[in-house]
Design a protein around this motif. Sequence first.
Motif, PDB file in Angstrom:
ATOM      1  N   ARG A 171     -23.035  64.142  13.992  1.00 29.51           N
ATOM      2  CA  ARG A 171     -22.991  62.765  13.477  1.00 29.51           C
ATOM      3  C   ARG A 171     -21.679  62.498  12.758  1.00 29.51           C
ATOM      4  NH1 ARG A 171     -29.126  62.249  11.181  1.00 29.51           N
ATOM      5  NH2 ARG A 171     -30.093  61.655  13.155  1.00 29.51           N
ATOM      6  N   ASP A 172     -21.221  63.476  11.980  1.00 24.56           N
ATOM      7  CA  ASP A 172     -19.941  63.325  11.285  1.00 24.56           C
ATOM      8  C   ASP A 172     -18.791  63.211  12.282  1.00 24.56           C
ATOM      9  OD1 ASP A 172     -21.219  63.419   8.852  1.00 24.56           O
ATOM     10  OD2 ASP A 172     -20.762  65.541   8.486  1.00 24.56           O
ATOM     11  N   GLN A 173     -18.840  64.029  13.329  1.00 22.63           N
ATOM     12  CA  GLN A 173     -17.791  63.966  14.343  1.00 22.63           C
ATOM     13  C   GLN A 173     -17.812  62.616  15.055  1.00 22.63           C
ATOM     14  OE1 GLN A 173     -18.402  67.274  16.966  1.00 22.63           O
ATOM     15  NE2 GLN A 173     -17.653  68.776  15.488  1.00 22.63           N
ATOM     16  N   LEU A 174     -18.988  62.128  15.363  1.00 20.54           N
ATOM     17  CA  LEU A 174     -19.110  60.841  16.038  1.00 20.54           C
ATOM     18  C   LEU A 174     -18.590  59.727  15.144  1.00 20.54           C
ATOM     19  CD1 LEU A 174     -20.148  59.322  18.535  1.00 20.54           C
ATOM     20  CD2 LEU A 174     -22.349  59.119  17.370  1.00 20.54           C
ATOM     21  N   ARG A 175     -18.911  59.785  13.884  1.00 20.13           N
ATOM     22  CA  ARG A 175     -18.448  58.775  12.931  1.00 20.13           C
ATOM     23  C   ARG A 175     -16.919  58.822  12.800  1.00 20.13           C
ATOM     24  NH1 ARG A 175     -20.695  60.420   8.210  1.00 20.13           N
ATOM     25  NH2 ARG A 175     -22.719  60.112   9.161  1.00 20.13           N
ATOM     26  N   ASP A 176     -16.360  60.028  12.797  1.00 16.83           N
ATOM     27  CA  ASP A 176     -14.910  60.182  12.674  1.00 16.83           C
ATOM     28  C   ASP A 176     -14.174  59.709  13.927  1.00 16.83           C
ATOM     29  OD1 ASP A 176     -15.318  61.233  10.169  1.00 16.83           O
ATOM     30  OD2 ASP A 176     -15.043  63.324  10.804  1.00 16.83           O
ATOM     31  N   ASN A 177     -14.793  59.870  15.086  1.00 21.20           N
ATOM     32  CA  ASN A 177     -14.160  59.510  16.350  1.00 21.20           C
ATOM     33  C   ASN A 177     -14.658  58.177  16.890  1.00 21.20           C
ATOM     34  OD1 ASN A 177     -12.754  61.923  16.367  1.00 21.20           O
ATOM     35  ND2 ASN A 177     -14.355  62.995  17.477  1.00 21.20           N
ATOM     36  N   ALA A 178     -15.244  57.381  16.040  1.00 20.64           N
ATOM     37  CA  ALA A 178     -15.810  56.106  16.495  1.00 20.64           C
ATOM     38  C   ALA A 178     -14.709  55.242  17.088  1.00 20.64           C
ATOM     39  CB  ALA A 178     -16.475  55.383  15.329  1.00 20.64           C
ATOM     40  N   PRO A 207     -12.902  51.703  18.314  1.00 18.71           N
ATOM     41  CA  PRO A 207     -12.768  50.423  17.629  1.00 18.71           C
ATOM     42  C   PRO A 207     -13.848  49.445  18.090  1.00 18.71           C
ATOM     43  CG  PRO A 207     -10.932  50.795  19.150  1.00 18.71           C
ATOM     44  CD  PRO A 207     -11.773  52.036  19.134  1.00 18.71           C
ATOM     45  N   ALA A 208     -14.107  48.441  17.246  1.00 15.84           N
ATOM     46  CA  ALA A 208     -15.168  47.494  17.543  1.00 15.84           C
ATOM     47  C   ALA A 208     -14.846  46.647  18.777  1.00 15.84           C
ATOM     48  CB  ALA A 208     -15.402  46.589  16.336  1.00 15.84           C
ATOM     49  N   PHE A 209     -13.576  46.301  18.988  1.00 13.92           N
ATOM     50  CA  PHE A 209     -13.188  45.482  20.125  1.00 13.92           C
ATOM     51  C   PHE A 209     -12.670  46.376  21.244  1.00 13.92           C
ATOM     52  CE2 PHE A 209      -9.883  43.355  22.569  1.00 13.92           C
ATOM     53  CZ  PHE A 209     -10.625  42.315  23.107  1.00 13.92           C
ATOM     54  N   ARG A 210     -13.231  46.198  22.436  1.00 13.76           N
ATOM     55  CA  ARG A 210     -12.755  46.935  23.601  1.00 13.76           C
ATOM     56  C   ARG A 210     -12.615  45.965  24.757  1.00 13.76           C
ATOM     57  NH1 ARG A 210     -16.502  52.154  24.062  1.00 13.76           N
ATOM     58  NH2 ARG A 210     -16.604  51.276  26.121  1.00 13.76           N
ATOM     59  N   SER A 211     -11.558  46.099  25.458  1.00 16.49           N
ATOM     60  CA  SER A 211     -11.314  45.241  26.604  1.00 16.49           C
ATOM     61  C   SER A 211     -12.181  45.703  27.766  1.00 16.49           C
ATOM     62  CB  SER A 211      -9.836  45.293  26.993  1.00 16.49           C
ATOM     63  OG  SER A 211      -9.645  44.640  28.228  1.00 16.49           O
ATOM     64  N   LEU A 212     -12.653  44.754  28.564  1.00 19.02           N
ATOM     65  CA  LEU A 212     -13.428  45.119  29.748  1.00 19.02           C
ATOM     66  C   LEU A 212     -12.568  45.863  30.756  1.00 19.02           C
ATOM     67  CD1 LEU A 212     -15.638  41.945  30.306  1.00 19.02           C
ATOM     68  CD2 LEU A 212     -16.302  44.147  29.359  1.00 19.02           C
ATOM     69  N   ARG A 213     -11.252  45.660  30.720  1.00 17.87           N
ATOM     70  CA  ARG A 213     -10.358  46.388  31.628  1.00 17.87           C
ATOM     71  C   ARG A 213     -10.376  47.884  31.321  1.00 17.87           C
ATOM     72  NH1 ARG A 213      -7.521  43.422  35.071  1.00 17.87           N
ATOM     73  NH2 ARG A 213      -7.247  41.216  34.607  1.00 17.87           N
ATOM     74  N   ASP A 214     -10.640  48.228  30.082  1.00 23.02           N
ATOM     75  CA  ASP A 214     -10.744  49.648  29.731  1.00 23.02           C
ATOM     76  C   ASP A 214     -11.970  50.282  30.363  1.00 23.02           C
ATOM     77  OD1 ASP A 214      -8.482  49.354  28.202  1.00 23.02           O
ATOM     78  OD2 ASP A 214      -9.589  49.077  26.324  1.00 23.02           O
TER      79      ASP A 214
END
Length: 72
Positions: free
Chosen positions: A50-57, A59-66
């Motif tokens: 959980r800590d690793q997931l939180r650290d590697n979260a 960004p909130a905005f992601r392009s659909l092209r990604d």
Amino acid sequence: MAADPHTEGRLAELEIKASYADDLLDELNQLVWRQQQQITQLQLELATLRDQLRDNASPAFRSLRDELPPHY
């Protein structure tokens, strides 16, 4: 005073059953202890993940092209 052979046989059977019950109880106690150790270890690993997931979260905005597969 002489004991009744039938009573002695029944007493011996009860002692054997009690001995098996004691052995089974000891085995079950060891099993529960090992399972608790495993549960504790898994809880620690889950907290680490959980800590690793939180650290590697991401960004909130992601392009659909990604999200497009590489062959497009």
